[in-house]
Design a protein around this motif. Structure first.
Motif, short mmCIF file in Angstrom:
data_model
loop_
_atom_site.label_atom_id
_atom_site.label_comp_id
_atom_site.label_asym_id
_atom_site.label_seq_id
_atom_site.Cartn_x
_atom_site.Cartn_y
_atom_site.Cartn_z
N HIS A 107 0.98 -1.08 -0.09
CA HIS A 107 -0.20 0.16 0.07
C HIS A 107 0.63 0.79 -0.22
N GLY A 108 0.68 2.15 -1.06
CA GLY A 108 1.45 3.23 -1.25
C GLY A 108 1.74 4.64 0.36
N VAL A 109 0.40 4.43 0.08
CA VAL A 109 0.62 5.59 1.40
C VAL A 109 1.12 5.04 3.10
N THR A 110 0.79 3.73 2.95
CA THR A 110 1.51 3.06 4.35
C THR A 110 3.26 2.75 3.93
N GLN A 111 3.39 2.92 2.94
CA GLN A 111 4.98 2.30 3.05
C GLN A 111 5.36 4.24 2.98
N VAL A 112 5.19 5.17 2.54
CA VAL A 112 5.34 6.09 2.86
C VAL A 112 5.04 6.94 4.35
N VAL A 113 4.67 6.89 4.90
CA VAL A 113 4.98 6.87 5.94
C VAL A 113 5.18 5.73 7.57
N LEU A 114 5.41 4.71 6.57
CA LEU A 114 6.57 4.02 7.48
C LEU A 114 8.13 4.33 7.15
N ALA A 115 7.78 4.54 6.41
CA ALA A 115 9.48 5.03 5.89
C ALA A 115 9.78 6.50 6.36
N LYS A 116 8.79 7.50 6.52
CA LYS A 116 9.00 8.91 7.47
C LYS A 116 9.58 8.45 8.84
N ARG A 117 8.49 7.42 9.59
CA ARG A 117 8.36 7.27 10.94
C ARG A 117 10.03 6.82 10.28
N MET A 118 10.40 5.67 10.35
CA MET A 118 11.96 5.59 10.34
C MET A 118 13.28 6.69 9.83
N GLY A 119 12.59 7.27 9.46
CA GLY A 119 13.59 8.51 8.45
C GLY A 119 14.68 8.31 7.47
N VAL A 120 13.86 7.49 6.64
CA VAL A 120 15.05 7.12 5.63
C VAL A 120 13.53 7.78 4.31
N ASP A 121 14.34 7.06 2.69
CA ASP A 121 13.86 7.08 2.02
C ASP A 121 12.42 5.66 1.06
N VAL A 122 11.58 6.01 1.01
CA VAL A 122 10.09 5.11 0.70
C VAL A 122 11.33 3.73 0.42
N ASP A 123 11.71 3.98 -0.77
CA ASP A 123 12.48 2.82 -1.35
C ASP A 123 13.77 2.68 -0.42
N ASP A 124 13.82 2.74 1.10
CA ASP A 124 15.40 1.91 1.43
C ASP A 124 14.86 0.70 2.29
N ARG A 125 15.89 0.13 1.54
CA ARG A 125 15.76 -1.49 1.89
C ARG A 125 14.96 -1.85 3.51
N ARG A 126 15.19 -1.03 4.05
CA ARG A 126 14.53 -1.35 5.86
C ARG A 126 13.42 -1.43 5.63
N VAL A 127 12.58 -0.19 4.57
CA VAL A 127 10.89 -0.11 4.08
C VAL A 127 10.09 -1.44 4.27
N ARG A 128 11.41 -1.98 3.11
CA ARG A 128 10.70 -3.37 1.96
C ARG A 128 10.71 -4.51 2.95
N LEU A 129 12.16 -3.92 4.08
CA LEU A 129 12.19 -5.28 4.71
C LEU A 129 11.14 -5.63 6.33
N ALA A 130 10.61 -4.57 6.63
CA ALA A 130 9.68 -4.38 7.65
C ALA A 130 8.14 -4.45 7.40
N THR A 131 8.07 -4.34 6.26
CA THR A 131 6.93 -4.93 5.31
C THR A 131 6.78 -6.10 5.02
N VAL A 132 8.36 -6.66 4.34
CA VAL A 132 8.11 -8.20 4.06
C VAL A 132 8.02 -8.89 5.48
N ILE A 133 8.63 -8.46 6.36
CA ILE A 133 8.40 -9.29 7.99
C ILE A 133 6.94 -9.44 8.12
N PHE A 134 6.53 -7.56 8.04
CA PHE A 134 4.78 -8.02 8.48
C PHE A 134 3.58 -8.70 7.71
N SER A 135 4.08 -8.20 6.46
CA SER A 135 2.89 -8.72 5.50
C SER A 135 2.73 -10.99 5.64
N ALA A 136 4.23 -11.04 5.58
CA ALA A 136 4.26 -12.57 6.26
C ALA A 136 3.89 -12.92 7.39
#
Length: 224
Positions: A140-169
């Protein structure tokens, strides 16, 4: 016959939203009656009294119409995610946002979400391996943006992807067998809360004893 070209933008938009809602309802009804695999775009269009071409203007694929259930859910989670204290880590923030939305839905309507809609989401998506895989890969695009903002990184940062993958799984695995009521399980938002909390506690327990050297040290040993 009314001149469509003379309709106001607001009226046209309302008609589009109504047509979209009718298509979604038709798809869900057919899927519950005959299963996802046996439900076709042509059947959905016919049930909604539109052409397959009209269907394709609203949804590019059959999967897309069913995933609107996830989109509606993720929309409310994204709103709640922004309210979680900034000092909370990404996975715990996602847990809190999901639990808050589901707990509120159990007692009242939240946006487009109702208890009945959550039950429908569980029954339809979990009954199809295709849709379960799509749910696992859903972003979900908006969720990714909000999560990246919380983490202080760019939305394409692998840490955002990692958090998303772990939570989704975790949430897909925790709730993936919820297809119908049983003697011990009643479908709805509260069983999702229970399963999600239990699964994330298990994830936290498994990760608690992981001991990794700093990434830079690994790199230096391998390439230095």
């Amino acid at each position: 016959m009314a001149d469509v070209s003379s309709e106001s933008p607001g009226l046209r938009e309302r008609k589009k939203l109504r047509t979209r809602a009718v298509l979604v309802d038709a798809a869900m009804d057919l899927c519950l009656k005959q299963g996802y695999q046996h439900t076709t775009v042509e059947q959905i269009a016919a049930s909604a009294d539109v052409s397959p071409r009209t269907f394709s203007r609203y949804f590019p694929t059959k999967d897309a119409v069913f995933l609107t259930l996830l989109e509606d859910y993720a929309h409310e989670v994204a709103i709640e995610l922004e309210r979680v204290d900034a000092g909370v880590g990404p996975l715990e923030a996602m847990r809190r946002a999901n639990v808050e939305v589901l707990t509120r839905v159990a007692t009242r309507r939240v946006g487009r979400l109702t208890t009945e809609r959550i039950v429908l989401m569980l029954r339809v998506i979990n009954a199809s391996e295709t849709l379960k895989q799509a749910a696992l890969e859903f972003r979900h695009g908006v969720t990714q943006v909000v999560l990246a903002k919380r983490m202080g990184v760019d939305v394409d940062d692998r840490r955002v992807r990692l958090a998303t993958v772990i939570f989704s799984a975790t949430i897909v695995d925790a709730c993936g067998d919820l297809v119908s009521d049983t003697d011990t399980v009643r479908l709805g938002p509260l069983i999702m809360v229970h399963r999600l909390n239990e699964a994330l506690a298990q994830v936290a327990g498994m990760a608690s004893d992981v001991q990794c050297p700093p990434a830079d040290a690994d790199y230096e040993r391998a390439y230095g």
